[in-house]
Design an enzyme around this catalytic site. Structure first.
Site, short mmCIF file in Angstrom:
data_model
loop_
_atom_site.label_atom_id
_atom_site.label_comp_id
_atom_site.label_asym_id
_atom_site.label_seq_id
_atom_site.Cartn_x
_atom_site.Cartn_y
_atom_site.Cartn_z
N HIS A 1 0.83 -1.21 0.00
CA HIS A 1 0.00 0.00 0.00
C HIS A 1 0.86 1.26 0.00
CE1 HIS A 1 -3.63 -2.39 1.71
NE2 HIS A 1 -3.57 -2.44 0.39
N ASP B 1 3.59 -11.97 -14.11
CA ASP B 1 3.39 -13.33 -13.61
C ASP B 1 3.93 -14.38 -14.57
OD1 ASP B 1 2.37 -13.10 -11.05
OD2 ASP B 1 0.33 -12.74 -11.74
N CYS C 1 -0.04 -6.31 -20.94
CA CYS C 1 -0.36 -5.36 -19.88
C CYS C 1 0.66 -5.37 -18.74
CB CYS C 1 -1.75 -5.62 -19.32
SG CYS C 1 -1.92 -7.22 -18.49
N GLU D 1 -0.83 -15.70 -18.26
CA GLU D 1 0.24 -15.39 -17.31
C GLU D 1 0.85 -16.64 -16.68
OE1 GLU D 1 -1.49 -12.74 -14.40
OE2 GLU D 1 -3.42 -13.74 -14.55
#
Length: 579
Positions: free
Chosen positions: A190, A456, A503, A432
């Site tokens: 975060h 990934d 992406c 992925e």
């Protein structure tokens, strides 16, 4: 001069005097209270919890105004934990049964929480920092002590710390804090998310280095390369100052590209989309000329671990983005988290290997109520503009078919309720894991589109935890195995006419943008801040040159040689971008 390397989480270069924060935080000794004092100490704890909760809710309001409601939700989740009766019961039990001071009891309970998250595996690292944040806030209420104030600085600094909690990061003043670096932390914490929202150059996960730095030392933070340079020599300092100036001019030149197409010199058109974490990032995408949203991560809705988001909360988040994009496509990825993040699973058994466990689409297929709630909201939002659904971590054709069947069930439910939705919205999948590449020809018969998640794909192909500094040197987008898998996926997509986009972070790095164009990628989705630079790169190259370079790279047998060749070729094509 000393150079330290870590994980870049917010781009840019910062130069300034070091402000070193105490790495230890509060030091709470093991102390006891007299049995007769226990009732008074329990009341003192309860008052401290009330103050801490009120402060956290106030932070939520301030941060929501400053950075958006979704970022503020991080602190709303903190407030939920502080006021959770289970937390107070555990602390009070230690005070009553062992006669610990409230400070020591608080520290014991919350450090146990942090330890559980620390050893829980993938997807829980962000929670450790959150728990430390909550601990410090409660202890401040009990002790009246405060860490050195970083929210009201009067002169520019570079902040260095063992770690920064999300609330401390959100308190940073971008006008005075030129950048920050931490020993701990990861790309998905975060703290990293807040740093990205503030657009402050930042590097995390460096490892121990604070003992070699004194307050006032000159420090360079290179948020592009993930480097921190302590006490640079005059030559290095001059180079980075020159880089800063060049970067300013470069950014100014990029603004002029906003409304121009991402098209190579020889006429190959690339669709350039944006990745977003929060709805508030839409403005960044539009300002930088994104043609749509290629990856809308929805995990922020699950920041509050004490309850799952409602259908209306989902809908409001999605509808805001779809309306703001005004007819541009929006690809919404369904929940991509492990069981550790779902409210109903917080007290469940921890998985030994969460990377390979119940997560993403697997989790959704076992929690149909949660899955259907999200799908209903996405379908409802599809009436407002072109929306697509994308499933993460698909590894078998059966998983994709099951997920599509559930979408069909939800459509049937909405039909019966008379609720409108786009019946023809595209349904795609992330590629992925290696199995998805190997079976791409079969997947192309079931999926409407593919999105290559290179982060990934690299991790699962090379068996490397991308957030583990001990094996970070093995994590490379240029590894021959990874590149061959990407080529396989692209060829399968072309054979079946299935749209494919990339992406992952790979597409946002100049040398890899060049390579991806050469491999035949015609659509890329990147972080908002990367859009102008990627467009500049695309408009600076010939697709024929990129294809020639890709063939050379694919003939190599190691990542190091591939990276060196890519850097050399890219520098020749666009020296103004790559120095």
């Amino acid at each position: 001069m000393e150079i330290k390397r870590g994980i870049p989480v917010s781009p840019g270069v910062a130069i300034g005097p070091a402000m070193v924060l105490d790495a230890e935080g509060f030091r709470i000794p093991k102390r006891y209270v007299a049995p007769s004092a226990v009732p008074a100490e329990v009341r003192r704890l309860e008052h401290a919890l009330d103050r801490a909760r009120d402060e956290t809710l106030a932070s939520e309001r301030v941060i929501a105004d400053k950075l958006g409601k979704e970022t503020g939700a991080i602190f709303g989740a903190h407030a939920q934990i502080i006021k959770d009766p289970r937390l107070s019961r555990e602390i009070i039990a230690l005070i009553r049964e062992h006669h610990y001071t409230p400070e020591y009891a608080t520290s014991q309970v919350l450090r146990r929480y942090a330890e559980i998250f620390e050893h829980a595996g993938a997807g829980t690292a962000a929670r450790v920092s959150d728990i430390h944040d909550i601990e410090r806030r409660i202890l401040r209420s009990l002790l009246g002590e405060q860490r050195e104030d970083i929210s009201h600085l009067t002169s520019p600094v570079v902040v260095l710390a063992h770690d920064l909690t999300p609330s401390e990061t959100a308190d940073l003043d971008p006008h005075q804090v030129r950048g920050f670096a931490t020993e701990a932390g990861g790309r998905t914490s975060h703290t990293a998310i807040v740093a990205g929202a503030l657009e402050i150059p930042a590097v995390v996960g460096i490892g121990r280095f604070l003992t070699a730095v004194s307050g006032g030392d000159t420090v360079i933070i290179d948020g592009n390369r993930g480097e921190v340079i302590v006490n640079p020599d005059e030559t290095t300092l001059a180079q980075y100052r020159h880089t800063q100036e060049e970067f300013r001019h470069f950014e100014e030149s990029l603004v002029r590209l906003r409304d121009l197409p991402a098209e190579t010199v020889d006429g190959t058109r690339i669709t350039l989309l944006g990745n977003i974490e929060f709805p508030t990032e839409i403005d960044h995408c539009l300002e930088r000329g994104a043609e749509g949203i290629g990856l809308y991560r929805t995990e922020f809705l699950y920041l509050d671990t004490h309850r799952s988001p409602t259908e209306q909360e989902h809908y409001e988040a999605y509808s805001h983005v779809v309306r703001a994009m005004a007819g541009r496509p929006v690809v919404i990825r369904t929940l991509d988290l492990g069981a550790d993040k779902l409210a109903e699973d917080l007290d469940g058994e921890r998985e030994r290997n969460p990377f390979l466990g119940l997560r993403s689409i697997r989790l959704c297929l076992q929690h149909l109520d949660t899955f259907k709630t999200q799908l209903r909201a996405i379908l409802r939002a599809s009436t407002l503009g072109p929306v697509s659904i994308m499933f993460p971590l698909i590894s078998t054709v059966m998983e994709l078919r099951q997920a599509r069947m559930i979408v069909a069930d939800v459509m049937e439910d909405l039909d019966e309720e008379g609720i409108a939705f786009d019946r023809g919205l595209p349904i795609g999948m992330m590629i992925e894991v290696p199995s998805a590449v190997i079976m791409a020809d079969q997947f192309a018969r079931v999926a409407d589109f593919f999105s290559l998640g290179t982060n990934d794909l690299i991790q699962y192909t090379l068996a490397v935890d991308r957030n583990n500094p001990s094996v970070a040197n093995l994590f490379s987008a240029a590894d021959p195995a990874v590149l061959r898998l990407i080529r396989m996926a692209v060829r399968a997509a072309h054979r079946h006419g299935t749209p494919l986009s990339v992406c992952g972070e790979m597409s946002a790095e100049p040398i890899y943008t060049l390579l991806l164009v050469g491999l035949g990628i015609s659509s890329m989705s990147v972080a908002p801040h990367s859009i102008p630079e990627v467009k500049k790169i695309i408009r600076s190259i010939k697709a024929s040159d990129a294809a020639r370079i890709a063939r050379k790279i694919l003939a190599l047998d190691n990542a190091r040689d591939a990276v060196n060749l890519l850097r050399g070729e890219a520098h020749k094509i666009m020296p103004d971008v790559l120095t």
